[in-house]
Each structure stands twice: as C-alpha cells, then as structure tokens.
Design a protein around this motif. Structure first.
Motif, PDB file in Angstrom:
ATOM      1  N   GLY A 104       0.813  -1.211   0.000  1.00  3.54           N
ATOM      2  CA  GLY A 104       0.000   0.000   0.000  1.00  3.54           C
ATOM      3  C   GLY A 104       0.845   1.258   0.000  1.00  3.54           C
ATOM      4  N   LEU A 105       1.901   1.244   0.790  1.00 11.36           N
ATOM      5  CA  LEU A 105       2.806   2.393   0.819  1.00 11.36           C
ATOM      6  C   LEU A 105       3.494   2.568  -0.532  1.00 11.36           C
ATOM      7  N   GLY A 106       3.967   1.470  -1.106  1.00 10.04           N
ATOM      8  CA  GLY A 106       4.619   1.544  -2.417  1.00 10.04           C
ATOM      9  C   GLY A 106       3.666   2.009  -3.509  1.00 10.04           C
ATOM     10  N   LEU A 107       2.431   1.534  -3.451  1.00 14.89           N
ATOM     11  CA  LEU A 107       1.426   1.964  -4.436  1.00 14.89           C
ATOM     12  C   LEU A 107       1.156   3.451  -4.317  1.00 14.89           C
ATOM     13  N   PHE A 108       1.051   3.942  -3.095  1.00 21.81           N
ATOM     14  CA  PHE A 108       0.840   5.374  -2.898  1.00 21.81           C
ATOM     15  C   PHE A 108       2.024   6.178  -3.429  1.00 21.81           C
ATOM     16  N   LEU A 109       3.238   5.695  -3.157  1.00 21.02           N
ATOM     17  CA  LEU A 109       4.428   6.413  -3.625  1.00 21.02           C
ATOM     18  C   LEU A 109       4.519   6.397  -5.144  1.00 21.02           C
ATOM     19  N   LEU A 110       4.059   5.329  -5.777  1.00 23.67           N
ATOM     20  CA  LEU A 110       4.067   5.272  -7.243  1.00 23.67           C
ATOM     21  C   LEU A 110       3.040   6.226  -7.855  1.00 23.67           C
ATOM     22  N   ASN A 118      13.777  10.462  -3.960  1.00 29.88           N
ATOM     23  CA  ASN A 118      13.643   9.755  -2.689  1.00 29.88           C
ATOM     24  C   ASN A 118      12.413   8.847  -2.705  1.00 29.88           C
ATOM     25  N   ARG A 119      11.336   9.308  -3.309  1.00 29.48           N
ATOM     26  CA  ARG A 119      10.125   8.483  -3.375  1.00 29.48           C
ATOM     27  C   ARG A 119      10.329   7.272  -4.270  1.00 29.48           C
ATOM     28  N   ARG A 120      11.111   7.425  -5.317  1.00 29.72           N
ATOM     29  CA  ARG A 120      11.411   6.282  -6.187  1.00 29.72           C
ATOM     30  C   ARG A 120      12.156   5.203  -5.409  1.00 29.72           C
ATOM     31  N   ASP A 121      13.141   5.622  -4.625  1.00 34.78           N
ATOM     32  CA  ASP A 121      13.893   4.665  -3.814  1.00 34.78           C
ATOM     33  C   ASP A 121      12.992   3.976  -2.794  1.00 34.78           C
ATOM     34  N   GLN A 122      12.122   4.759  -2.141  1.00 37.87           N
ATOM     35  CA  GLN A 122      11.214   4.185  -1.152  1.00 37.87           C
ATOM     36  C   GLN A 122      10.235   3.203  -1.804  1.00 37.87           C
ATOM     37  N   ALA A 123       9.747   3.539  -3.005  1.00 36.76           N
ATOM     38  CA  ALA A 123       8.846   2.633  -3.724  1.00 36.76           C
ATOM     39  C   ALA A 123       9.570   1.341  -4.109  1.00 36.76           C
ATOM     40  N   LEU A 124      10.841   1.452  -4.477  1.00 37.76           N
ATOM     41  CA  LEU A 124      11.633   0.268  -4.808  1.00 37.76           C
ATOM     42  C   LEU A 124      11.812  -0.622  -3.577  1.00 37.76           C
ATOM     43  N   TYR A 125      12.149  -0.017  -2.437  1.00 37.62           N
ATOM     44  CA  TYR A 125      12.309  -0.792  -1.209  1.00 37.62           C
ATOM     45  C   TYR A 125      10.988  -1.466  -0.818  1.00 37.62           C
ATOM     46  N   ALA A 126       9.882  -0.745  -0.977  1.00 30.17           N
ATOM     47  CA  ALA A 126       8.574  -1.322  -0.655  1.00 30.17           C
ATOM     48  C   ALA A 126       8.254  -2.485  -1.590  1.00 30.17           C
ATOM     49  N   GLY A 127       8.560  -2.346  -2.873  1.00 32.11           N
ATOM     50  CA  GLY A 127       8.332  -3.433  -3.823  1.00 32.11           C
ATOM     51  C   GLY A 127       9.173  -4.656  -3.507  1.00 32.11           C
ATOM     52  N   LEU A 128      10.425  -4.430  -3.119  1.00 31.10           N
ATOM     53  CA  LEU A 128      11.281  -5.552  -2.731  1.00 31.10           C
ATOM     54  C   LEU A 128      10.778  -6.229  -1.462  1.00 31.10           C
ATOM     55  N   ALA A 129      10.224  -5.442  -0.542  1.00 29.43           N
ATOM     56  CA  ALA A 129       9.662  -6.017   0.682  1.00 29.43           C
ATOM     57  C   ALA A 129       8.432  -6.862   0.359  1.00 29.43           C
ATOM     58  N   VAL A 130       7.629  -6.424  -0.602  1.00 29.10           N
ATOM     59  CA  VAL A 130       6.463  -7.218  -1.009  1.00 29.10           C
ATOM     60  C   VAL A 130       6.921  -8.538  -1.623  1.00 29.10           C
ATOM     61  N   LEU A 131       7.924  -8.490  -2.484  1.00 30.77           N
ATOM     62  CA  LEU A 131       8.441  -9.724  -3.098  1.00 30.77           C
ATOM     63  C   LEU A 131       9.022 -10.668  -2.040  1.00 30.77           C
TER      64      LEU A 131
END
Length: 167
Positions: A104-110, A118-131
């Motif tokens: 949800g956080l990554g989707l919001f950041l996207l 900074n938001r791109r990096d945070q979205a990447l970290y969130a996507g990796l956490a989902v995986l």
C-alpha cells in the motif's frame, strides 16, 4: 492444526494494502511526509524465507531417508515438525500483513509525485519487501506441505492439518 489457505493470506494482503494506501494518503493530506521504508525490511523478510526453506528442505530429506529406511537415518520428532509448521504459519500470516502494508505504501508512492528521487527509492524498497513477503509465504506453504503425513498414518481423518494432529 488447520492448513493455511491461500485465500485467507490473499485477503489479509488485500486488506492491509487498502488500509495502508488509505492511511498514507490521509497522513500526507495533513501535511506530513509518508513513513520511510527501511532498507533492511526486504533483507529480514528474505532471511526468514531462507530459514523456512532450509527447515523444509532438511525435514524433507530426513523424512525421505526415514521412508526409504536408510541405515543411520535420524527420525523426525512429531513435535519438532509441528513446531516448524506453526512457525511457518505464523510467519506466513504476519508476512501477508507486512507485505500488504508495504504494498500500500509503495502503491501510494508510485501514484503520487513519483518524480521525486527519494520516493522512487522508497517505492523500490517497498516493492522488494512485497516480493520478499511473497517468498516467506511460499516457503511457509512448502514447509507445511513437507510436514504433511501421508494418508493412512496417524489415525486421523483426511484434511485435519499438516501433521494430522487433533484440533
């Protein structure tokens, strides 16, 4: 002990994703910045998935050796197998919630101002956490499948649980 259902895990993931996405949107509407995704989140989830997978592979080889009656095969204690399954189930449930929150956080950041680095990096970290969370769920389901007794053993009815113990 009941078997995990993929529908339950998907429902937890979807509920956490929706609540997280709405919560971050509400948080930012008050003028606050969204919380940061720690870089160690996907690393820790990956380590948990690796521990579950190593346990499942170890138990599978020991059970296979025991079934084939190899000399020197170490028997698998039922309580140890039950504890491993409970650890896997708990990890899968918590991982579904955590992956949903990060999703949800990554989707919001996207969706909101993705042009900020900074938001791109945070979205990447969130996507990796989902995986990594999905990897934990897959490893837990594999562990649960490994610890299931063949039909006819244990004296319990079919479909009661991974180690066929009474509930």
């Amino acid at each position: 002990m009941n078997q995990l259902r993929i529908g339950t895990l998907a429902g937890l993931f979807a509920a956490a994703l929706g609540l997280s996405w709405a919560g971050v949107g509400l948080w930012e509407s008050f003028g606050n910045t969204p919380p940061a995704v720690p870089l160690l989140s996907p690393v820790i989830l990956t380590l948990i998935a690796a521990a579950l997978l190593a346990t499942a592979l170890s138990l599978r080889s020991r059970l296979r050796a025991q079934r084939e009656r190899r000399p020197g095969a170490r028997p698998v204690d039922r309580m140890m197998a039950a504890r491993a399954v409970v650890f896997g189930q708990a990890s899968a449930l918590v991982s579904a919630l955590v992956a949903g929150c990060y999703g949800g956080l990554g989707l919001f950041l996207l969706m909101e101002r993705f042009d900020v680095p900074n938001r791109r990096d945070q979205a990447l970290y969130a996507g990796l956490a989902v995986l990594a969370g999905v990897a934990v769920i897959a490893a837990a389901l594999f562990l649960e499948r490994v610890c299931r007794l063949p039909d006819g053993e244990g004296g319990a009815g079919e479909g009661e649980g991974p180690v066929r113990s009474p509930v």
